[in-house]
Design an enzyme around this catalytic site. Sequence first.
Site, short mmCIF file in Angstrom:
data_model
loop_
_atom_site.label_atom_id
_atom_site.label_comp_id
_atom_site.label_asym_id
_atom_site.label_seq_id
_atom_site.Cartn_x
_atom_site.Cartn_y
_atom_site.Cartn_z
N HIS A 157 6.21 4.60 13.55
CA HIS A 157 6.00 3.21 13.09
C HIS A 157 4.63 3.07 12.39
CE1 HIS A 157 9.29 2.13 15.93
NE2 HIS A 157 8.68 3.03 16.69
N SER A 278 -9.31 5.37 -13.81
CA SER A 278 -8.97 4.02 -14.24
C SER A 278 -9.66 3.74 -15.57
CB SER A 278 -9.42 3.02 -13.18
OG SER A 278 -9.71 1.78 -13.76
N LYS A 284 -12.96 5.08 -9.90
CA LYS A 284 -11.64 5.40 -9.34
C LYS A 284 -11.22 6.85 -9.59
CE LYS A 284 -9.21 2.96 -7.60
NZ LYS A 284 -8.19 2.07 -8.17
N GLU A 291 1.93 9.39 -6.92
CA GLU A 291 2.64 8.12 -7.18
C GLU A 291 3.83 8.36 -8.11
OE1 GLU A 291 -0.29 4.68 -7.83
OE2 GLU A 291 -1.51 6.47 -7.94
#
Length: 460
Positions: A157, A278, A284, A291
């Site tokens: 969980h 970025s 970043k 992804e």
Amino acid sequence: MSTPSRSGVFGSATDPKMLQFSESISYDQRLYKHDINGSIAHAQMLAKNGLISPADCQQIEQGLLTIRQEIEQGQFAFLAEQEDIHMAIESRLIEKLGDVGRKLHTARSRNDQVSTDLRMWIRETIQNIDSLLSRLQAAFLKQAEQTEDLILPAYTHLQRAQPVLGAHYMLAYCEKFNRDRQRFEEVSKRNNVLPLGTGAVAGTSLPIDREMVCQQLGFETVSANSLDASSDRDFVLDSCYALSITGLHLSGWAEEWILWSTVEFNFLQLPESFCTCSSMMPQKINPDALELIRGKASRVVGHLNSLLTLIKGLPLAYNRDLQEDKIPIFDAFDTVASCLEIAVPLIEQSLWNREAISQNLEQGYLDATTLMEHLILKGVPQRTAHHAVGTIVRKAMESNAPLRDLPLQEMQSVCGSLDESVYDILGTENSIRAFSSLGSTGRVQVKDQIASWKNQLNKS
Ligand code: ARG
């Protein structure tokens, strides 16, 4: 130019709009090699059965090999008016050989031809996927060997659950991707049935030898029913399902490492060479590779959906709808292959932040279940032990301390059967030592698993 498949029954030429609408050559040209191999085997069989002469067969074979060369050297024009790769190659052969070329399509239809070509393409492509999957397993195994001593929190969980060895975590993925490899093997076996020779729908009255073609093209067996053979694409569905599961396995793993590489988790450093920046925020370092792996899985699942819907409700036997199978299945294979190509080096080059992990390891009461099992071994019924440990954890939470820092008397006030030996199992390090069941994260069990995977992967 009229296409060779347009018979005398037609009084007018195909509308150019229809030619554009119905062509598949722009994407099925990647079947060229399989189409040519299939045609060569077919021609040799025709010659052996006296349907064409040995001299014709030789010319056809030579012509097809030259066409293959033309394609590979970029000298072949793929034209929409030729509709598909099968017609394009045959037209070129006829252009070269005249009437001899016109004999190749004896006892054959594009319906059995396309299914044969696609099955050969899938067979070959599965081999590539399998070798990529074995490289992926090897990357996880290498990480496992380097993290035999690293303790990680395992989650259920997404809440801290029990401690596990880093190696145990890595080998979980070896298992998943191994089942994927087995699934592809099963798909490949069902795929390896030869449709060629079933003709358009009912077989042929000409004396052909399907077993000979089967052997020559490396199929395991010939299809037994001509209506079935040209009508189905269940082998495409099987492949896309297997690809979808690999996509899902990759996607779950990618999500985990995206989380684990955040400042909040700080478990992992991803290789910068697989991260992007970025355009606005200069600090970043984004995990775009992971992804995209997560995102591309949805494309593959989408293709499975398209294919299922494509096949639904089709009457026997061949229907032109089936041409629409190629874009999704080609893209599903390409997408999974590209994800695997990226995943392997990314896994190999990722580094574990051992200090950061161990600093927080005693938070979250990862040893609570081990404490419960310690009580069970002392004869306390499981439900009673479960409740008692919950109470002890609550006390520890109130004083913001790990279990091992609680004084014995405080634990004894909850459960009288506890004695000094409890400190031998508290703390994640001790807790790991307590695991003993087969398949658990115990050190002996994990060591055995590493050895077994080394052995397995060396063989494959
Ligand atoms: N391009 C077609 C396909 O991919 C080949 C078979 C066409 N057969 C036909 N009878 N029109 O399905």
